[in-house]
Design a protein around this motif. Structure first.
Motif, PDB file in Angstrom:
ATOM      1  N   LYS A 183       0.857  -1.195   0.000  1.00 54.16           N
ATOM      2  CA  LYS A 183       0.000   0.000   0.000  1.00 54.16           C
ATOM      3  C   LYS A 183       0.887   1.237   0.000  1.00 54.16           C
ATOM      4  O   LYS A 183       1.880   1.287   0.727  1.00 54.16           O
ATOM      5  CB  LYS A 183      -0.868   0.033   1.259  1.00 54.16           C
ATOM      6  CG  LYS A 183      -2.176  -0.687   1.146  1.00 54.16           C
ATOM      7  CD  LYS A 183      -2.985  -0.496   2.425  1.00 54.16           C
ATOM      8  CE  LYS A 183      -4.435  -0.750   2.173  1.00 54.16           C
ATOM      9  NZ  LYS A 183      -5.256  -0.402   3.333  1.00 54.16           N
ATOM     10  N   LEU A 184       0.478   2.243  -0.796  1.00 54.08           N
ATOM     11  CA  LEU A 184       1.194   3.526  -0.819  1.00 54.08           C
ATOM     12  C   LEU A 184       0.285   4.592  -0.216  1.00 54.08           C
ATOM     13  O   LEU A 184      -0.751   4.917  -0.779  1.00 54.08           O
ATOM     14  CB  LEU A 184       1.567   3.904  -2.261  1.00 54.08           C
ATOM     15  CG  LEU A 184       2.309   5.226  -2.454  1.00 54.08           C
ATOM     16  CD1 LEU A 184       3.657   5.211  -1.737  1.00 54.08           C
ATOM     17  CD2 LEU A 184       2.502   5.522  -3.926  1.00 54.08           C
ATOM     18  N   HIS A 185       0.670   5.086   0.968  1.00 52.85           N
ATOM     19  CA  HIS A 185      -0.130   6.078   1.711  1.00 52.85           C
ATOM     20  C   HIS A 185      -1.593   5.645   1.825  1.00 52.85           C
ATOM     21  O   HIS A 185      -2.519   6.415   1.574  1.00 52.85           O
ATOM     22  CB  HIS A 185      -0.042   7.456   1.050  1.00 52.85           C
ATOM     23  CG  HIS A 185       1.326   8.045   1.074  1.00 52.85           C
ATOM     24  ND1 HIS A 185       1.941   8.471   2.225  1.00 52.85           N
ATOM     25  CD2 HIS A 185       2.216   8.254   0.071  1.00 52.85           C
ATOM     26  CE1 HIS A 185       3.148   8.934   1.950  1.00 52.85           C
ATOM     27  NE2 HIS A 185       3.340   8.811   0.648  1.00 52.85           N
ATOM     28  N   GLY A 186      -1.793   4.393   2.196  1.00 56.10           N
ATOM     29  CA  GLY A 186      -3.153   3.894   2.425  1.00 56.10           C
ATOM     30  C   GLY A 186      -3.886   3.432   1.180  1.00 56.10           C
ATOM     31  O   GLY A 186      -4.962   2.861   1.263  1.00 56.10           O
ATOM     32  N   ARG A 187      -3.306   3.666   0.011  1.00 50.60           N
ATOM     33  CA  ARG A 187      -3.933   3.243  -1.248  1.00 50.60           C
ATOM     34  C   ARG A 187      -3.231   1.970  -1.737  1.00 50.60           C
ATOM     35  O   ARG A 187      -2.011   1.930  -1.806  1.00 50.60           O
ATOM     36  CB  ARG A 187      -3.795   4.355  -2.290  1.00 50.60           C
ATOM     37  CG  ARG A 187      -4.458   4.045  -3.622  1.00 50.60           C
ATOM     38  CD  ARG A 187      -4.111   5.084  -4.660  1.00 50.60           C
ATOM     39  NE  ARG A 187      -4.785   6.342  -4.423  1.00 50.60           N
ATOM     40  CZ  ARG A 187      -4.639   7.423  -5.186  1.00 50.60           C
ATOM     41  NH1 ARG A 187      -3.818   7.374  -6.235  1.00 50.60           N
ATOM     42  NH2 ARG A 187      -5.284   8.536  -4.908  1.00 50.60           N
ATOM     43  N   THR A 188      -4.023   0.950  -2.084  1.00 52.22           N
ATOM     44  CA  THR A 188      -3.426  -0.309  -2.527  1.00 52.22           C
ATOM     45  C   THR A 188      -2.672  -0.093  -3.836  1.00 52.22           C
ATOM     46  O   THR A 188      -3.251   0.307  -4.834  1.00 52.22           O
ATOM     47  CB  THR A 188      -4.513  -1.396  -2.714  1.00 52.22           C
ATOM     48  OG1 THR A 188      -5.207  -1.569  -1.483  1.00 52.22           O
ATOM     49  CG2 THR A 188      -3.901  -2.717  -3.125  1.00 52.22           C
ATOM     50  N   LEU A 189      -1.365  -0.362  -3.776  1.00 52.59           N
ATOM     51  CA  LEU A 189      -0.522  -0.230  -4.959  1.00 52.59           C
ATOM     52  C   LEU A 189      -0.462  -1.559  -5.703  1.00 52.59           C
ATOM     53  O   LEU A 189      -0.547  -1.616  -6.923  1.00 52.59           O
ATOM     54  CB  LEU A 189       0.881   0.217  -4.550  1.00 52.59           C
ATOM     55  CG  LEU A 189       1.871   0.482  -5.666  1.00 52.59           C
ATOM     56  CD1 LEU A 189       1.410   1.647  -6.528  1.00 52.59           C
ATOM     57  CD2 LEU A 189       3.246   0.778  -5.097  1.00 52.59           C
ATOM     58  N   ARG A 190      -0.321  -2.623  -4.917  1.00 48.93           N
ATOM     59  CA  ARG A 190      -0.349  -3.965  -5.497  1.00 48.93           C
ATOM     60  C   ARG A 190      -1.075  -4.886  -4.519  1.00 48.93           C
ATOM     61  O   ARG A 190      -0.653  -5.012  -3.367  1.00 48.93           O
ATOM     62  CB  ARG A 190       1.081  -4.467  -5.740  1.00 48.93           C
ATOM     63  CG  ARG A 190       1.109  -5.828  -6.425  1.00 48.93           C
ATOM     64  CD  ARG A 190       2.520  -6.316  -6.640  1.00 48.93           C
ATOM     65  NE  ARG A 190       3.074  -6.931  -5.429  1.00 48.93           N
ATOM     66  CZ  ARG A 190       4.332  -7.353  -5.330  1.00 48.93           C
ATOM     67  NH1 ARG A 190       5.162  -7.199  -6.343  1.00 48.93           N
ATOM     68  NH2 ARG A 190       4.765  -7.903  -4.215  1.00 48.93           N
ATOM     69  N   PRO A 191      -2.158  -5.513  -4.951  1.00 54.05           N
ATOM     70  CA  PRO A 191      -2.862  -6.401  -4.019  1.00 54.05           C
ATOM     71  C   PRO A 191      -2.044  -7.655  -3.723  1.00 54.05           C
ATOM     72  O   PRO A 191      -1.267  -8.112  -4.579  1.00 54.05           O
ATOM     73  CB  PRO A 191      -4.154  -6.753  -4.773  1.00 54.05           C
ATOM     74  CG  PRO A 191      -3.848  -6.525  -6.209  1.00 54.05           C
ATOM     75  CD  PRO A 191      -2.802  -5.458  -6.266  1.00 54.05           C
TER      76      PRO A 191
END
Length: 200
Positions: A183-191
């Protein structure tokens, strides 16, 4: 005293003339009164028109101010997001490097890491240190690992590779992680790639 008819005539004529003058004056006053009232009417109409125009212009001004504020806030949000997520594609590329380092350290047999094999031991320790360092750099920039073994399946953070019944495991939980997610700053970058427990 006897008044002559001629004098009476003159007096009557003067009296009539006086009345006519008074009537003319009162009539002219009435006309003057009528004229200001029509002028007042015109001024009132003009005032109403100007007030409506002022209200319209004020409304437009307020709307323009609100729009400008909205644009400013949106722009500020976009700039902040660009600062946070501008490194997203770069991070994605680095994740592959982190995966390779992890696989490399996992592939070294633990029983072989001895003082008798100093080269292998040094290489292994170097790989581990590099892996630790890269995770520190990731954390510094808001990139965090997702290793969700035992957690509830979340389609926003996990990608299910398979569903299988497993004894002693609650359905809907994650039993196996094939690939770590990030996760990048709370946003999923790669599941995270996972195996999910299903009902028997």
């Amino acid at each position: 005293l006897r008044t002559s008819p001629r004098l009476l005539c003159v007096a009557t004529q003067q009296k009539n003339t006086g009345q006519n003058l008074e009537e003319d004056q009162s009539q002219s006053q009435n006309e003057q009164k009528v004229e200001p009232s029509s002028a007042e009417k015109m001024l009132t109409e003009e005032k109403v028109k100007l007030e409506e125009q002022l209200k319209e212009v004020t409304d437009k001004y307020k709307r323009a101010l609100a729009d400008a504020e909205n644009v400013r806030q949106r722009s500020q949000k976009l700039v902040e997001e660009a600062k946070l997520y501008g490194i997203q594609s770069f991070c994605k590329d680095l994740l592959e490097v982190a995966d390779i380092l992890e696989k490399a350290t996992e592939s070294v047999p633990k029983e072989e890491i001895k003082d008798e094999n100093p080269h292998l031991k040094s290489l292994y320790e170097g790989l581990v240190m590099t892996e630790v360092q890269i995770q520190k750099v990731f954390k510094k920039h808001g990139l965090l690992r997702l290793n969700p073994v035992g957690a509830k399946f979340d389609p926003y953070e996990h990608e299910a590779l398979f569903h299988a019944p497993m004894e002693g495991k609650e359905p809907g939980t994650i039993a196996l992680v094939s690939k770590i997610g990030y996760k990048l700053h709370g946003r999923t970058l790669r599941p995270a790639l996972v195996g999910v427990v299903k009902d028997a």
